[in-house]
Design a protein around this motif. Structure first.
Motif, PDB file in Angstrom:
ATOM      1  N   LYS A  11       0.839  -1.201   0.000  1.00  0.00           N
ATOM      2  CA  LYS A  11       0.000   0.000   0.000  1.00  0.00           C
ATOM      3  C   LYS A  11       0.874   1.251   0.000  1.00  0.00           C
ATOM      4  CE  LYS A  11      -4.103   1.700   2.399  1.00  0.00           C
ATOM      5  NZ  LYS A  11      -5.001   1.491   3.537  1.00  0.00           N
ATOM      6  N   MET A  12       1.927   1.236   0.821  1.00  0.00           N
ATOM      7  CA  MET A  12       2.839   2.390   0.894  1.00  0.00           C
ATOM      8  C   MET A  12       3.581   2.576  -0.426  1.00  0.00           C
ATOM      9  SD  MET A  12       4.472   2.081   4.727  1.00  0.00           S
ATOM     10  CE  MET A  12       5.999   2.708   4.125  1.00  0.00           C
ATOM     11  N   LEU A  13       4.056   1.455  -1.014  1.00  0.00           N
ATOM     12  CA  LEU A  13       4.816   1.536  -2.257  1.00  0.00           C
ATOM     13  C   LEU A  13       3.966   2.038  -3.418  1.00  0.00           C
ATOM     14  CD1 LEU A  13       6.953  -1.736  -2.048  1.00  0.00           C
ATOM     15  CD2 LEU A  13       7.744   0.625  -1.778  1.00  0.00           C
ATOM     16  N   SER A  14       2.683   1.717  -3.373  1.00  0.00           N
ATOM     17  CA  SER A  14       1.818   2.180  -4.463  1.00  0.00           C
ATOM     18  C   SER A  14       1.366   3.621  -4.260  1.00  0.00           C
ATOM     19  CB  SER A  14       0.605   1.259  -4.592  1.00  0.00           C
ATOM     20  OG  SER A  14      -0.228   1.376  -3.461  1.00  0.00           O
ATOM     21  N   GLY A  15       1.764   4.232  -3.138  1.00  0.00           N
ATOM     22  CA  GLY A  15       1.454   5.636  -2.901  1.00  0.00           C
ATOM     23  C   GLY A  15       0.143   5.875  -2.188  1.00  0.00           C
ATOM     24  N   GLU A  16      -0.539   4.813  -1.763  1.00  0.00           N
ATOM     25  CA  GLU A  16      -1.793   4.984  -1.028  1.00  0.00           C
ATOM     26  C   GLU A  16      -1.491   5.480   0.373  1.00  0.00           C
ATOM     27  OE1 GLU A  16      -4.629   1.695  -1.206  1.00  0.00           O
ATOM     28  OE2 GLU A  16      -3.488   0.885  -2.898  1.00  0.00           O
ATOM     29  N   SER A  17      -2.413   6.238   0.906  1.00  0.00           N
ATOM     30  CA  SER A  17      -2.211   6.730   2.270  1.00  0.00           C
ATOM     31  C   SER A  17      -2.655   5.670   3.273  1.00  0.00           C
ATOM     32  CB  SER A  17      -2.989   8.031   2.482  1.00  0.00           C
ATOM     33  OG  SER A  17      -4.368   7.778   2.333  1.00  0.00           O
ATOM     34  N   LEU A  18      -2.017   5.685   4.446  1.00  0.00           N
ATOM     35  CA  LEU A  18      -2.322   4.737   5.514  1.00  0.00           C
ATOM     36  C   LEU A  18      -3.224   5.408   6.534  1.00  0.00           C
ATOM     37  CD1 LEU A  18       1.254   3.267   6.140  1.00  0.00           C
ATOM     38  CD2 LEU A  18      -0.534   2.345   4.676  1.00  0.00           C
ATOM     39  N   ASN A  19      -4.135   4.620   7.095  1.00  0.00           N
ATOM     40  CA  ASN A  19      -4.979   5.175   8.141  1.00  0.00           C
ATOM     41  C   ASN A  19      -4.194   5.172   9.455  1.00  0.00           C
ATOM     42  OD1 ASN A  19      -5.258   2.641   9.440  1.00  0.00           O
ATOM     43  ND2 ASN A  19      -6.974   2.100   8.108  1.00  0.00           N
ATOM     44  N   ALA A  20      -4.765   5.707  10.511  1.00  0.00           N
ATOM     45  CA  ALA A  20      -4.085   5.861  11.795  1.00  0.00           C
ATOM     46  C   ALA A  20      -3.685   4.514  12.400  1.00  0.00           C
ATOM     47  CB  ALA A  20      -4.984   6.629  12.763  1.00  0.00           C
ATOM     48  N   LEU A  21      -4.541   3.509  12.295  1.00  0.00           N
ATOM     49  CA  LEU A  21      -4.216   2.187  12.838  1.00  0.00           C
ATOM     50  C   LEU A  21      -3.032   1.554  12.090  1.00  0.00           C
ATOM     51  CD1 LEU A  21      -7.763   0.667  13.449  1.00  0.00           C
ATOM     52  CD2 LEU A  21      -6.103   1.388  15.170  1.00  0.00           C
ATOM     53  N   ARG A  23      -0.687   3.187  10.467  1.00  0.00           N
ATOM     54  CA  ARG A  23       0.525   3.946  10.826  1.00  0.00           C
ATOM     55  C   ARG A  23       1.052   3.509  12.194  1.00  0.00           C
ATOM     56  NH1 ARG A  23       1.823   8.420   7.858  1.00  0.00           N
ATOM     57  NH2 ARG A  23       0.189   9.206   6.512  1.00  0.00           N
ATOM     58  N   ALA A  24       0.155   3.349  13.143  1.00  0.00           N
ATOM     59  CA  ALA A  24       0.557   2.934  14.495  1.00  0.00           C
ATOM     60  C   ALA A  24       1.204   1.548  14.462  1.00  0.00           C
ATOM     61  CB  ALA A  24      -0.641   2.954  15.433  1.00  0.00           C
ATOM     62  N   GLU A  25       0.628   0.690  13.663  1.00  0.00           N
ATOM     63  CA  GLU A  25       1.176  -0.663  13.562  1.00  0.00           C
ATOM     64  C   GLU A  25       2.583  -0.639  12.978  1.00  0.00           C
ATOM     65  OE1 GLU A  25       1.334  -4.384  14.514  1.00  0.00           O
ATOM     66  OE2 GLU A  25      -0.517  -3.296  14.882  1.00  0.00           O
ATOM     67  N   LEU A  26       2.787   0.151  11.931  1.00  0.00           N
ATOM     68  CA  LEU A  26       4.116   0.242  11.328  1.00  0.00           C
ATOM     69  C   LEU A  26       5.115   0.909  12.268  1.00  0.00           C
ATOM     70  CD1 LEU A  26       3.464   1.052   7.573  1.00  0.00           C
ATOM     71  CD2 LEU A  26       4.405  -1.025   8.563  1.00  0.00           C
ATOM     72  N   GLU A  27       4.659   1.865  13.066  1.00  0.00           N
ATOM     73  CA  GLU A  27       5.563   2.513  14.023  1.00  0.00           C
ATOM     74  C   GLU A  27       6.030   1.534  15.097  1.00  0.00           C
ATOM     75  OE1 GLU A  27       3.456   5.918  15.472  1.00  0.00           O
ATOM     76  OE2 GLU A  27       3.662   6.997  13.582  1.00  0.00           O
ATOM     77  N   ASN A  28       5.183   0.573  15.452  1.00  0.00           N
ATOM     78  CA  ASN A  28       5.522  -0.401  16.484  1.00  0.00           C
ATOM     79  C   ASN A  28       6.227  -1.645  15.922  1.00  0.00           C
ATOM     80  OD1 ASN A  28       4.395   1.125  18.553  1.00  0.00           O
ATOM     81  ND2 ASN A  28       2.357   0.286  18.162  1.00  0.00           N
ATOM     82  N   PHE A  29       6.302  -1.709  14.602  1.00  0.00           N
ATOM     83  CA  PHE A  29       6.922  -2.868  13.962  1.00  0.00           C
ATOM     84  C   PHE A  29       8.417  -2.888  14.259  1.00  0.00           C
ATOM     85  CE2 PHE A  29       9.049  -4.730  10.209  1.00  0.00           C
ATOM     86  CZ  PHE A  29       8.543  -6.007  10.295  1.00  0.00           C
ATOM     87  N   ASP A  30       8.904  -4.063  14.699  1.00  0.00           N
ATOM     88  CA  ASP A  30      10.323  -4.222  15.032  1.00  0.00           C
ATOM     89  C   ASP A  30      10.869  -5.395  14.217  1.00  0.00           C
ATOM     90  OD1 ASP A  30      12.824  -4.322  16.123  1.00  0.00           O
ATOM     91  OD2 ASP A  30      12.180  -4.938  18.126  1.00  0.00           O
ATOM     92  N   ALA A  31      11.543  -5.063  13.134  1.00  0.00           N
ATOM     93  CA  ALA A  31      12.073  -6.098  12.243  1.00  0.00           C
ATOM     94  C   ALA A  31      13.115  -6.965  12.952  1.00  0.00           C
ATOM     95  CB  ALA A  31      12.681  -5.466  11.004  1.00  0.00           C
ATOM     96  N   ASP A  32      13.890  -6.367  13.865  1.00  0.00           N
ATOM     97  CA  ASP A  32      14.913  -7.143  14.576  1.00  0.00           C
ATOM     98  C   ASP A  32      14.286  -8.249  15.416  1.00  0.00           C
ATOM     99  OD1 ASP A  32      16.951  -5.617  13.497  1.00  0.00           O
ATOM    100  OD2 ASP A  32      16.975  -4.207  15.178  1.00  0.00           O
ATOM    101  N   SER A  33      13.170  -7.956  16.078  1.00  0.00           N
ATOM    102  CA  SER A  33      12.527  -8.995  16.891  1.00  0.00           C
ATOM    103  C   SER A  33      11.947 -10.095  16.007  1.00  0.00           C
ATOM    104  CB  SER A  33      11.439  -8.400  17.782  1.00  0.00           C
ATOM    105  OG  SER A  33      10.353  -7.947  17.011  1.00  0.00           O
TER     106      SER A  33
END
Length: 150
Positions: A11-21, A23-33
């Motif tokens: 969705k991000m790569l295609s340029g679509e906007s993300l809703n608040a939920l 965005r929050a999920e991506l902010e909490n995403f931890d690739a290292d874990s």
């Protein structure tokens, strides 16, 4: 709710906007874990595979020991491992055990007949049989020179 990170990234790569939920999920995403969790699962899987192989080998060795009257399956395992014996190859196993019976007769149950007297002088196969008292003496002599187990 389970988040599909692949869909969010698409969705991000295609340029679509993300809703608040989202965005929050991506902010909490931890690739290292996530990478650490994958490593833990892989390590656990490999450990279980190893345990399975070990259990299967142990069962095969117990079956071989039972079939050939081996009284020391641990020594059988040691020699089989040292010689790289393929436990799946029945001809190789039979040849290996035959050699082991000659080189380490103390590792096999005696075929002494019950009752008084000695074993007959000729076996059913037509080969001379060793009298029971001589066979027991040979076993005792081979045990005297055998390494002790801890």
């Amino acid at each position: 709710m389970k988040v599909n990170y692949n869909q969010l990234i698409q969705k991000m790569l295609s340029g679509e906007s993300l809703n608040a939920l989202e965005r929050a999920e991506l902010e909490n995403f931890d690739a290292d874990s996530l990478i650490q969790e994958k490593e833990n699962v892989t390590r656990e899987r490999d450990q279980l595979k190893s345990e399975h192989i070990s259990l299967k080998r142990g069962q095969q060795l117990r079956d071989i020991a039972r079939r050939f009257n081996c009284s020391d399956p641990d020594f059988l395992d040691f020699l089989a491992s040292r010689n790289g014996l393929d436990l799946e190859n029945s001809d190789a196993v039979a040849a290996f055990v035959a050699d082991m019976q000659k080189s380490s007769p103390h590792c096999f149950y005696s075929s002494v007949k019950s009752g008084g007297g000695s074993v007959s002088s000729v076996s059913e196969s037509g080969t001379p049989d060793i009298p029971a008292h001589d066979r027991i003496g040979r076993i005792a002599a081979s045990l005297a020179g055998a390494p002790e187990q801890q």
